[in-house]
Motif scaffolding. Structure first.
Motif, PDB file in Angstrom:
ATOM      1  N   LEU A 207      33.363  64.463  62.327  1.00  0.00           N
ATOM      2  CA  LEU A 207      34.330  64.043  63.328  1.00  0.00           C
ATOM      3  C   LEU A 207      34.527  62.544  63.251  1.00  0.00           C
ATOM      4  O   LEU A 207      33.578  61.763  63.335  1.00  0.00           O
ATOM      5  CB  LEU A 207      33.843  64.439  64.725  1.00  0.00           C
TER       6      LEU A 207
ATOM      7  N   THR B   9      35.539  59.016  64.583  1.00  0.00           N
ATOM      8  CA  THR B   9      35.470  58.443  65.923  1.00  0.00           C
ATOM      9  C   THR B   9      35.387  56.936  65.828  1.00  0.00           C
ATOM     10  O   THR B   9      34.996  56.390  64.806  1.00  0.00           O
ATOM     11  CB  THR B   9      34.254  58.987  66.685  1.00  0.00           C
TER      12      THR B   9
ATOM     13  N   LEU C 197      32.118  54.852  69.724  1.00  0.00           N
ATOM     14  CA  LEU C 197      31.388  55.862  70.479  1.00  0.00           C
ATOM     15  C   LEU C 197      29.897  55.618  70.336  1.00  0.00           C
ATOM     16  O   LEU C 197      29.119  56.516  70.073  1.00  0.00           O
ATOM     17  CB  LEU C 197      31.728  57.262  69.977  1.00  0.00           C
TER      18      LEU C 197
ATOM     19  N   ILE D 276      28.822  70.804  67.264  1.00  0.00           N
ATOM     20  CA  ILE D 276      29.107  69.410  66.902  1.00  0.00           C
ATOM     21  C   ILE D 276      30.320  68.894  67.686  1.00  0.00           C
ATOM     22  O   ILE D 276      30.333  67.750  68.152  1.00  0.00           O
ATOM     23  CB  ILE D 276      29.334  69.289  65.391  1.00  0.00           C
TER      24      ILE D 276
ATOM     25  N   ASP E 156      29.235  68.207  71.273  1.00  0.00           N
ATOM     26  CA  ASP E 156      28.431  66.987  71.306  1.00  0.00           C
ATOM     27  C   ASP E 156      29.320  65.741  71.274  1.00  0.00           C
ATOM     28  O   ASP E 156      29.078  64.753  71.984  1.00  0.00           O
ATOM     29  CB  ASP E 156      27.465  66.995  70.113  1.00  0.00           C
ATOM     30  N   TRP E 157      30.379  65.784  70.465  1.00  0.00           N
ATOM     31  CA  TRP E 157      31.328  64.669  70.408  1.00  0.00           C
ATOM     32  C   TRP E 157      32.110  64.550  71.717  1.00  0.00           C
ATOM     33  O   TRP E 157      32.381  63.437  72.194  1.00  0.00           O
ATOM     34  CB  TRP E 157      32.280  64.884  69.230  1.00  0.00           C
TER      35      TRP E 157
ATOM     36  N   GLU F  23      30.181  62.592  74.265  1.00  0.00           N
ATOM     37  CA  GLU F  23      30.287  61.146  74.042  1.00  0.00           C
ATOM     38  C   GLU F  23      31.616  60.588  74.546  1.00  0.00           C
ATOM     39  O   GLU F  23      31.665  59.494  75.115  1.00  0.00           O
ATOM     40  CB  GLU F  23      30.132  60.851  72.549  1.00  0.00           C
TER      41      GLU F  23
ATOM     42  N   GLN G 121      38.865  68.962  65.764  1.00  0.00           N
ATOM     43  CA  GLN G 121      38.735  67.762  66.589  1.00  0.00           C
ATOM     44  C   GLN G 121      40.011  67.502  67.388  1.00  0.00           C
ATOM     45  O   GLN G 121      39.951  67.025  68.522  1.00  0.00           O
ATOM     46  CB  GLN G 121      38.406  66.555  65.720  1.00  0.00           C
TER      47      GLN G 121
ATOM     48  N   SER H 296      39.977  66.995  71.473  1.00  0.00           N
ATOM     49  CA  SER H 296      40.550  65.830  72.157  1.00  0.00           C
ATOM     50  C   SER H 296      41.719  66.219  73.047  1.00  0.00           C
ATOM     51  O   SER H 296      41.885  65.672  74.150  1.00  0.00           O
ATOM     52  CB  SER H 296      40.997  64.797  71.117  1.00  0.00           C
TER      53      SER H 296
ATOM     54  N   CYS I  34      39.976  59.325  67.797  1.00  0.00           N
ATOM     55  CA  CYS I  34      40.002  60.180  66.612  1.00  0.00           C
ATOM     56  C   CYS I  34      40.239  59.380  65.334  1.00  0.00           C
ATOM     57  O   CYS I  34      40.505  59.969  64.271  1.00  0.00           O
ATOM     58  CB  CYS I  34      41.079  61.257  66.758  1.00  0.00           C
TER      59      CYS I  34
ATOM     60  N   ARG J 289      21.484  66.555  64.810  1.00  0.00           N
ATOM     61  CA  ARG J 289      22.904  66.201  64.861  1.00  0.00           C
ATOM     62  C   ARG J 289      23.477  66.346  66.263  1.00  0.00           C
ATOM     63  O   ARG J 289      24.650  66.028  66.482  1.00  0.00           O
ATOM     64  CB  ARG J 289      23.686  67.079  63.886  1.00  0.00           C
TER      65      ARG J 289
ATOM     66  N   ALA K 281      23.603  63.913  71.910  1.00  0.00           N
ATOM     67  CA  ALA K 281      24.351  63.229  72.971  1.00  0.00           C
ATOM     68  C   ALA K 281      23.808  63.559  74.360  1.00  0.00           C
ATOM     69  O   ALA K 281      23.581  62.659  75.176  1.00  0.00           O
ATOM     70  CB  ALA K 281      25.834  63.596  72.883  1.00  0.00           C
TER      71      ALA K 281
END
Length: 412
Positions: A5, A7, A10, A186, A189-190, A193, A227, A231, A255, A376, A379
């Motif tokens: 991803l 970013t 972050l 994943i 987790d993003w 953040e 992703q 978002s 992104c 991984r 967060a």
């Protein structure tokens, strides 16, 4: 290979200024979450009693006199005298013998008063006197504050529980040819953040994850647009829940400009049309704040329950659990970990779940805390290991044997 991803900014340097964050976090708890155990804004009664319940007796008498005629005393006495004379004549015409017969028949036909056993009457009286209130009315103290809507609180959450049946999720990953469970974890987790960096409400994060799951259960998504889906889901949830949602350029920036503005708008339309614009999905976080208030839990206990609940967002095996049951199980496990008691009649009344209904889910949540964290997916654990969140991520989980003993005792 799961997608990387892209970013920007972050990093976890946001925890540098501790006092300002603690002060801001406390302000957010009071400002954005009036239903928290710490309480909401200062109580203020904005309206007086708008009913006419306090109408004086003088006004009532005036209205009665206006509606009817005033009777003269002389005419009233005359009417009473005529009625008395007419009654005397009727008595003389009936005769003394007939009246005596009626009295005798009435005595014979009069039913005898049943004798109530003393033991039974005493038991009924004691049960009426000793019977306590089964639960505590947690909204009574906030009835004078119009901003808390305490009079509608229980009806609102009962309605949310009814809506849960409409948003039941089932396994959908087998329908996604280009995705797997690790990619979803994943992405979540993003998203955690992003929620931290934008300082969004936790309800926004939970709703965004729900939108992703419901969309993936109805449409196919490729890994290069995963992703973009996450978002856009945060953008929709922010528009639904935030007072000042981030602008579209902010989402394009986080992104790393991997997507264009037109692609973000097209994905937003696609998500809303796929979900038929019904995005008011009940989330566990709202139930958790309500149930923590019913339990009179402090902010640290609520934060521990939030940590357990937020860990489940990354786990695919928890997507089909109802939000209210998940919130109840997280709160009960937090109470057990802090040794603050168990499932009270008040919690059973407001949640609708008995202690036995939460056994299996409590076991799974405790095993989740025992499991070794993925390298991984850091967060959530990193977030709740900070002193802003009372370092609840460092609290050890319950021993498995100890938990089983408590479940067997069932001592609420």
């Amino acid at each position: 290979m799961p997608p990387v991803l892209k970013t920007k900014s972050l990093q976890h340097e946001k925890f540098g200024k501790e006092p300002s964050i603690i002060e801001k976090d406390g302000d957010l708890q009071i400002k954005r979450s009036p239903s928290s155990p710490q309480g909401g804004p200062k109580k203020r009664s904005a309206f007086e009693d708008l009913t006419n319940a306090k109408q004086s007796q003088a006004q009532i008498l005036i209205t009665k006199r206006k509606g009817g005629k005033v009777v003269n005393k002389k005419t009233q006495k005359g009417c009473i005298g005529q009625e008395a004379l007419q009654n005397n004549e009727n008595r003389k015409s009936t005769g003394s013998k007939a009246s005596q017969d009626r009295l005798d028949n009435a005595k014979e036909k009069s039913p005898k008063t049943p004798e109530v056993p003393e033991e039974k009457s005493d038991a009924v009286a004691k049960s009426a006197e000793v019977q306590p209130t089964p639960y505590e009315d947690v909204d009574e103290e906030n009835l004078n504050d119009p901003f808390l809507n305490a009079i509608y609180a229980k009806d609102i959450f009962d309605y949310m529980k009814e809506r849960e049946m409409k948003f039941v999720l089932k396994g959908y990953m087998e329908k996604q040819p280009d995705l797997n469970i690790e990619m979803r974890a994943i992405l979540v987790d993003w998203m955690v953040e992003v929620q931290e960096n934008f300082e969004l409400n936790h309800e926004t994060l939970y709703l965004a994850v729900k939108l992703v799951d419901h969309f993936l259960s109805k449409a196919v998504c490729m890994r290069e647009t995963l992703q973009l889906l996450g978002s856009t889901a945060i953008l929709i949830a922010a528009k639904f829940d935030e007072r000042c949602p981030p602008c579209m350029d902010d989402f394009l920036y986080i992104c790393d400009d991997a997507y264009q503005r037109e692609e973000l708008l097209a994905m937003e339309v696609n998500i809303l049309r796929t979900l038929k614009f019904d995005i008011n999905v009940p989330v566990a976080y709202r139930f958790l704040r309500r149930y923590a208030k019913c339990a009179r839990a402090n902010l640290e206990t609520l934060t521990l329950a939030r940590y357990i609940c937020e860990l489940t967002l990354q786990e695919y095996e928890f997507i089909w659990e109802s939000a209210s049951k998940l919130a109840s199980s997280c709160l009960l496990l937090a109470l057990k970990m802090k040794d603050l008691g168990g499932w009270t009649p008040t919690l059973q009344h407001y949640t609708g779940y008995q202690f036995t209904d939460l056994h299996s889910l409590m076991r799974r949540l405790n095993l989740l805390l025992y499991s070794k964290p993925n390298e991984r997916l850091k967060a959530v654990r990193y977030k709740y290991a900070h002193k802003v969140f009372f370092e609840v991520a460092k609290i050890p989980p319950l021993d498995v044997l100890n938990l089983e003993e408590q479940l067997k005792l069932n001592n609420i």
